[in-house]
Design an enzyme around this catalytic site. Sequence first.
Site, short mmCIF file in Angstrom:
data_model
loop_
_atom_site.label_atom_id
_atom_site.label_comp_id
_atom_site.label_asym_id
_atom_site.label_seq_id
_atom_site.Cartn_x
_atom_site.Cartn_y
_atom_site.Cartn_z
N LYS A 1 0.84 -1.21 0.00
CA LYS A 1 0.00 0.00 0.00
C LYS A 1 0.87 1.24 0.00
CE LYS A 1 -3.89 -2.29 2.19
NZ LYS A 1 -4.49 -2.76 3.43
N ASP B 1 -11.31 2.96 3.99
CA ASP B 1 -11.74 1.56 3.91
C ASP B 1 -13.27 1.45 3.86
OD1 ASP B 1 -9.97 -0.51 3.61
OD2 ASP B 1 -9.48 -0.69 5.74
N GLN C 1 -4.99 -1.37 9.60
CA GLN C 1 -4.91 -2.72 9.03
C GLN C 1 -5.56 -3.73 9.98
OE1 GLN C 1 -3.49 -3.46 5.91
NE2 GLN C 1 -4.37 -5.48 6.28
#
Length: 296
Positions: free
Chosen positions: A54, A121, A98
């Site tokens: 990422k 997200d 994460q």
Amino acid sequence: MTAKVIDGKAFAAEVRAQVARHVTRLKQENGLTPGLAVVLVGEDPASEVYVRNKGKQTVECGMTSFEHKLEADTSEGDLLDLIARLNADSAVHGILVQLPLPGHLNSDLVINSIDPAKDVDGFHISNVGLLGTGQKSMVPCTPLGCLMMLRDHHGSLSGLNAVVVGRSNIVGKPMAQLLLGDSCTVTIAHSRTKDLAEVCRRADILVAAVGRAEMIPGDWVKPGATVIDVGINRVERDGKTRLLGDVAYDGAAAVAGAITPVPGGVGPMTIACLLANTLTACCRANGLPEPEGLTA
Ligand code: NDP
């Protein structure tokens, strides 16, 4: 019939190139550089690989990457303090924590402490609610990537029968909402669904998000259907580790109209959509028009 292979790798490269072009323009015309902060707690090897990828792709698109690696025993208070600082930092437009988090941390509490406008997200309860009510939101990256590929292949999705196998909060449910938003007739199937084979055979669009290698055989696929295989399953075969989808690829490709391979289908689109979401968040935060084709 042999299905058209939907090349997610090439599609993702095109999305990243589009993002990079927008970023260049934002810098030149508005003096803005989109920034993505990724927070990793602990040392899960798979998560470390994701976070590294990422960060790398964020920088390659011209954006700023902020990586925060915290010890596995970080307290909830310290993590929430970090998120509060990132929420307040105007150089940070997207925040991603994460998952999975170590067991002593409450994931829901942590995710819901992110500013919804920076929740790239799309897991914050406000974004879930906005998506569910058809309002502008941050959309979870994996289903957004699937939607982009489906729109590209079909043009309009209106009136098509879509079956989503899997009802998780990160894939199945938001996928179903997005398909509904594009006027599909949507069925969500799961482990208690009766006669799953028959349900799948009705699908013009079949999205598999289960996590069971090759559980959907070719004879569950309607001839000409579009098959989106979200599953990523590591399987030991002939002494080698192979990545397999939730769909038995060869059998399904023989009857489907189009299909995403594993690997090289949905997977690469997920990070590309994370970058797209970060760009979108930056534009929204600064009252600028959103990039076309990169949002739901
Ligand atoms: P979850 O385990 O959270 O959800 C799996 C879903 O599949 C559940 O709703 C479950 O039903 C359903 N299911 C399980 N067994 C069956 C069965 N026999 N028949 C029908 N439905 C079944 O998984 P995720 O949604 O997080 O992920 C799904 C897959 O997608 C995984 O392989 C994951 O690795 C992959 N993935 C890929 C991403 C990418 O970037 N390409 C990103 C995210 C995930 P029930 O609710 O009834 O238990």
